[in-house]
Every structure is written in C-alpha cells, then in structure tokens.
Design a protein around this motif. Structure first.
Motif, PDB file in Angstrom:
ATOM      1  N   GLY A  29       0.907  -0.988  -0.073  1.00  0.00           N
ATOM      2  CA  GLY A  29      -0.137  -0.213   0.138  1.00  0.00           C
ATOM      3  C   GLY A  29       0.624   1.382   0.147  1.00  0.00           C
ATOM      4  O   GLY A  29       1.892   1.246  -0.177  1.00  0.00           O
ATOM      5  N   GLU A  30       0.001   2.029   0.591  1.00  0.00           N
ATOM      6  CA  GLU A  30       0.235   3.626   0.960  1.00  0.00           C
ATOM      7  C   GLU A  30       0.629   4.594   2.063  1.00  0.00           C
ATOM      8  O   GLU A  30      -0.497   3.955   2.129  1.00  0.00           O
ATOM      9  CB  GLU A  30      -0.316   4.831  -0.366  1.00  0.00           C
ATOM     10  N   PHE A  31       1.989   4.977   1.802  1.00  0.00           N
ATOM     11  CA  PHE A  31       1.387   6.012   3.727  1.00  0.00           C
ATOM     12  C   PHE A  31       0.935   7.024   3.164  1.00  0.00           C
ATOM     13  O   PHE A  31       1.814   8.233   1.899  1.00  0.00           O
ATOM     14  CB  PHE A  31       2.404   5.774   4.996  1.00  0.00           C
ATOM     15  N   ILE A  32       0.113   8.268   3.974  1.00  0.00           N
ATOM     16  CA  ILE A  32      -0.072   9.215   3.616  1.00  0.00           C
ATOM     17  C   ILE A  32       0.516   9.946   5.012  1.00  0.00           C
ATOM     18  O   ILE A  32       0.939   9.917   5.396  1.00  0.00           O
ATOM     19  CB  ILE A  32      -1.981   9.363   4.181  1.00  0.00           C
ATOM     20  N   ALA A  33       1.010  11.446   4.243  1.00  0.00           N
ATOM     21  CA  ALA A  33       1.947  12.081   4.582  1.00  0.00           C
ATOM     22  C   ALA A  33       2.343  13.492   4.018  1.00  0.00           C
ATOM     23  O   ALA A  33       0.993  13.500   2.927  1.00  0.00           O
ATOM     24  CB  ALA A  33       3.510  11.757   3.958  1.00  0.00           C
ATOM     25  N   SER A  34       2.421  14.948   4.773  1.00  0.00           N
ATOM     26  CA  SER A  34       2.618  16.191   4.057  1.00  0.00           C
ATOM     27  C   SER A  34       3.712  16.470   4.148  1.00  0.00           C
ATOM     28  O   SER A  34       4.652  16.411   4.777  1.00  0.00           O
ATOM     29  CB  SER A  34       1.487  16.817   5.270  1.00  0.00           C
ATOM     30  N   GLY A  35       4.107  17.141   2.968  1.00  0.00           N
ATOM     31  CA  GLY A  35       4.983  17.990   2.650  1.00  0.00           C
ATOM     32  C   GLY A  35       6.329  16.900   2.312  1.00  0.00           C
ATOM     33  O   GLY A  35       7.656  16.848   2.946  1.00  0.00           O
ATOM     34  N   ALA A  36       6.446  15.726   2.546  1.00  0.00           N
ATOM     35  CA  ALA A  36       7.066  14.533   1.492  1.00  0.00           C
ATOM     36  C   ALA A  36       7.769  14.731   0.931  1.00  0.00           C
ATOM     37  O   ALA A  36       7.275  14.826  -0.327  1.00  0.00           O
ATOM     38  CB  ALA A  36       6.471  12.983   1.820  1.00  0.00           C
TER      39      ALA A  36
END
Length: 165
Positions: free
Chosen positions: A134-141
């Motif tokens: 899957g994919e993890f959710i980030a901000s500013g990655a």
C-alpha cells in the motif's frame, strides 16, 4: 431437513452480521467523516496500533471528527486520538495529545465540488510507497515515489452543513 434449515438460518444470520458497518459516534457539535482519495475513490485506512494512515494496506477504514466552532480545530480519530502530521511528515493519530496543526474542510479552487480535508490551509498530501504494501499518507514528504493526493471528506455526519452550503 430441520437441521439443514436451522444451519441455513444460522449461516445467513452470521454472514449478514459480518457486513453491517460499524456505527460511529458523532459527538455533539462535531463534524465527522471518512476520508477518500478522490483520484482513485479508495477509502483511507488507519493502522490502530501506530495510528498511521494508508491507502491499500489492509487496514480498517478510518473515521475522523473535529469541532468546527473551535478557533484551532483538532482532528480526532474514532479512538479519541488527536491527529497530527508528525516530525517525519507522516499523518498519524496516536494519542490524545494535540499538536499545533489546524484542520478544516474546504474546496480546492472555485470549480471543485470535492469537500477536502485541509491541513494548515493546504489540501495537498502525499501517498508514498510503503514497504509492507500500500501507500502511507504524508504531508510535505519528499521521498522518491510519492504522489500528490487530496483527501476528500465523505459520509459527512454531525455539524458539517456549513461546509456543504
């Protein structure tokens, strides 16, 4: 004959109980919702042990709430954990200690009908490859392989009407 009818009744009762969705609580004054990636229509999932948010990672669906009347609304998950963007940029809901993040709902552009989760005013997050699927959710990655996404608030309940007008 009676035992086969009893078995069929019991089996259908058990299987129908398995598809009944979880009944989420909506605290008074709160706006609550699930999150969806509008580009894929996939529901955002949350690992309850560590609180990280994912796409396609075989985790339970997340449920989130905030009180829009607060001057600095805190986003909560369904286990009363405050959600933050952690020091590494990952979206996480782990304990009741809020960060200094500001959460609200809004639209991206004047033509957008999607009601998006905004973090500090921004509708943009990243979906990044996860080693275990899957994919993890980030901000500013800024990791290789991440793609920009929005998080749409769906299944609105509670005091969300001011965002949909």
């Amino acid at each position: 004959m009676l035992s086969s009818k009893l078995f069929l009744l019991l089996f259908s009762s058990i299987t129908s109980a398995l598809v009944i969705p979880k009944d989420y609580d909506v605290p008074a004054g709160y706006c609550c919702f699930t999150l969806t990636d509008p580009s894929t229509n996939k529901v955002i999932q949350q690992n309850k042990e560590y609180g990280f948010l994912y796409l396609d990672a075989s985790q339970p669906k997340g449920w989130y709430c905030f009180n829009p009347s607060k001057s600095q609304p805190i986003l909560w998950d369904d286990f009363n954990n405050a959600c933050i963007i952690d020091w590494d940029g990952q979206f996480q809901c782990l304990d009741p200690t809020p960060g200094d993040d500001v959460w609200t709902l809004g639209h991206s552009g004047s033509n957008s009908s999607d009601l998006l989760l905004l973090h500090n005013g921004s509708p943009t997050y990243q979906a990044c490859p996860n080693q275990s699927g899957g994919e993890f959710i980030a901000s500013g990655a800024s990791e290789a392989g991440c793609r920009n996404i929005h998080l749409e608030a769906t299944g609105l309940q509670g005091t969300c009407s001011s965002f949909t007008a």
